[in-house]
Design an enzyme around this catalytic site. Structure first.
Site, PDB file in Angstrom:
ATOM      1  N   GLU A 182     -52.874  97.794 -95.296  1.00  0.00           N
ATOM      2  CA  GLU A 182     -52.610  99.222 -95.538  1.00  0.00           C
ATOM      3  C   GLU A 182     -53.724 100.088 -94.966  1.00  0.00           C
ATOM      4  OE1 GLU A 182     -52.444  96.700 -97.628  1.00  0.00           O
ATOM      5  OE2 GLU A 182     -51.016  97.038 -99.257  1.00  0.00           O
ATOM      6  N   ASN A 198     -53.256  92.629 -92.272  1.00  0.00           N
ATOM      7  CA  ASN A 198     -54.591  92.336 -92.809  1.00  0.00           C
ATOM      8  C   ASN A 198     -55.391  91.464 -91.842  1.00  0.00           C
ATOM      9  OD1 ASN A 198     -52.579  90.436 -93.716  1.00  0.00           O
ATOM     10  ND2 ASN A 198     -54.047  89.534 -95.125  1.00  0.00           N
TER      11      ASN A 198
END
Ligand code: THU
Length: 160
Positions: free
Chosen positions: A75, A62
């Site tokens: 993701e 992230n």
């Protein structure tokens, strides 16, 4: 009036060593890339490793921003990278792990709603399921056999 129900199912692995070796390796890569997270605001670091059908592994962590919504989850960093570099490869498996600087995360951390929607796009595009494994820093690993199982009743291109 009638009711409908949708069931979702997960496999639970108590230990990393209970996973097939290929997934153990993938999760270990997710743990390594998690350390590259740029998370000065949340102190919550997430790592993702994606295995493609061409054997390549694509990683993401992230990346936060002072303008909070401008940051991106691990993701989506990983899956957009996979789409950008290997547009014709199928995504077979995703491993996700999260760790907080504030406490030891033992709950399995599932992908957020926006990430589920993004992953769904690729699962539908390739027409084969993406296996998703997720864990905290320690503790059990959950497996979802597909993204659809994580996002039942999803919005997709068929409604357009
Ligand atoms: N985060 C992810 O990377 N993946 C998720 O599925 C949930 C949240 C990140 C976004 C933000 O940088 C931090 O974790 C706290 O929400």
């Amino acid at each position: 009036m009638k009711e409908i129900s949708i069931t979702t199912r997960f496999s639970v692995f108590d230990l990393l060593s209970d996973l097939p070796s290929e997934i153990q390796d993938l999760m270990e890569q997710a743990v390594i890339v998690r350390k590259n997270a740029y998370a000065p605001y949340s102190k919550f670091k997430v790592g993702t490793a994606i295995l493609l059908d061409n054997g390549q592994i694509v990683l993401g962590s992230n990346q936060e921003n002072a303008a909070f919504p401008s940051g991106l989850c691990a993701e989506r960093v990983a899956i957009f990278q996979a789409g950008a570099i290997y547009p014709n490869a199928k995504i077979l498996k995703m491993a996700i792990t999260a760790a907080s600087d504030n406490n030891k995360t033992s709950a399995p951390i599932p992908p957020c709603g926006s990430c589920r929607q993004s992953i769904a796009e690729y699962e539908i595009k390739q027409n084969t399921p993406i296996e998703i494994y997720f864990m905290g820093e320690i503790g059990a690993i959950y497996k979802s056999a597909s993204l659809k199982n994580l996002l039942p009743f999803m919005f997709d291109k068929n409604f357009l």
